[in-house]
Structure formats: C-alpha cells, structure tokens
Enzyme design. Sequence first.
Site, PDB file in Angstrom:
ATOM      1  CB  SER A 190      -0.977   0.023   1.191  1.00 56.80           C
ATOM      2  OG  SER A 190      -1.773  -1.134   1.176  1.00 56.80           O
ATOM      3  NE  ARG A 191       3.154   2.392  -5.092  1.00 60.95           N
ATOM      4  CZ  ARG A 191       3.218   1.180  -5.654  1.00 60.95           C
ATOM      5  NH1 ARG A 191       3.459   0.099  -4.926  1.00 60.95           N
ATOM      6  NH2 ARG A 191       3.086   1.042  -6.963  1.00 60.95           N
TER       7      ARG A 191
END
Length: 220
Positions: A190-191
């Site tokens: 999710s970065r």
Amino acid sequence: MVNRDAFERVNYEVPGLADDEVANAPLEQFGRWLDEAVAAGVKEPNAMSLATCGPAGPVVRVVLAKVVDDSGVVFYTNLESDKAADIRHDPRVALCFAWLPLHRQVRITGAAAEVPRSEVDDYFATRPRGARIGAWASPQSRPLDSREDLLRRVADAEDRHPGDPVPTPPHWGGFRVTAGSVEFWQGQPSRLHDRLRFDAITPGALLSDPAGWHRVRLAP
Ligand SMILES: Cc1cc2nc3c(=O)[nH]c(=O)nc-3n(C[C@H](O)[C@H](O)[C@H](O)COP(=O)(O)O)c2cc1C
C-alpha cells in the site's frame, strides 16, 4: 505512446525494515543489503546513479561503485569527463543504488574528492587489458566523428602500449564520496514504505561508527 504494460503497478509484499533490526551504523546495513542483493541474483548490484550539480544544472548517470568502506564510496572515471568537470564545479553529489527485485533503494548524499594516484594505479592495474586500453583511447563525454573514429583511437592506443603493464592515463582516476546521509528504503504494501536515514553528526563520520550518525524514520 510506449507500451502501457511497462507501467504495471507492483505491490511490495516483503518484510519491512524494523527499527530494532536495522544495523546501528550505515556501513553494516549497506553490507547486509548488498549481500542480499547478490544472493537474490541482482546483476551489477554495485551500479549506482550518480547525480552531480553541473554549471547548467543537475546531471545524473550510472557508474560502478568499486569500494564501499568506512570512508565512503569510490568510483572510477575519466577526469576530463563531464561528470568530473561537474564535481570540480561543485563537489556535492548524490548516489542511488536501486535493488528493484528486492524493492530496495539506498540513497547517499555527500561530497566527492579525487582518490590519491597510488590508489588509482593499484585499481587500474586490476582492469582487463581491453579496459585499460579503452581508458587511454576514449575522450569520454567528447563528440566522436563515428564509431570508426573510436576504433581508430583504440588501435592507436594499442600501438602506443603494446606490452604490459599499461600505465594509468593521467586523465583517468577516481572519486571518493564522503557521505553526509545514507537512506535505506524498503518497499512495503500500500505504498507505506519503510525509510530510515542516517545523518552524519559531524562531516566525515566513519560509516561503521554508530556514534557518528543520527537515525531518523521518514514518511514514505
Ligand atoms: C551499468 C553502467 C555502469 C557504468 N559504469 C561507469 C563507471 O564506472 N565509470 C564511468 O565513467 N562511466 C560508467 N558508465 C557510463 C556512464 O553512465 C556515463 O555514460 C559516462 O561516464 C559519461 O558520463 P558524463 O558524460 O556525465 O561524464 C556506466 C554506465 C552503465 C549503464
């Protein structure tokens, strides 16, 4: 439009870089990740982007790190190249190792200074003959009339240095980058990546000295 498949989103599902697992000095952490890059089969894991501040603005290119030790990162090049001129203009540089199969990046900022000639000679002597002749022949960063022009220069250099040893060209040498900061980046889902940066407390801090660095976690 270029191939859209090349822009496919990759999710980084790998273990993170925990505060209690990171080494207490940059050199050890770099060494661990370099070993893991080698073990993962990363080709040329010593390749790094080198950014310089030239008179006309920033410039970046890839070079090979040949030494990473307590006092910094060494690369070799032509001393009459654009990058060498940039460094003479402004010694501040940035380095970036990208070990993409491991979703990792190491960024280093620092200052570059020429490696002493004795060290350059020792390294030059270890290069294959073709690379030593090439160092004599190539006016790096300068225009050539053609590929044949380059091959003619190589043939000339062969004629001038028929035997061994081939001496180090005066226009060839190395730079050592003394680090001011070293940042380890580990891609995460999710970065929400992990970023841990070591900042030198005093310029020239030894890369293996835990007392020489302040560590900070950065938002991804
Ligand atoms: C994988 C790779 C490794 C390279 N290694 C070096 C190197 O160690 N030294 C070097 O001078 N150029 C190296 N180059 C070439 C540089 O990227 C660059 O083209 C050249 O040094 C001229 O840069 P300049 O005109 O900015 O000085 C390498 C390029 C690649 C792609």
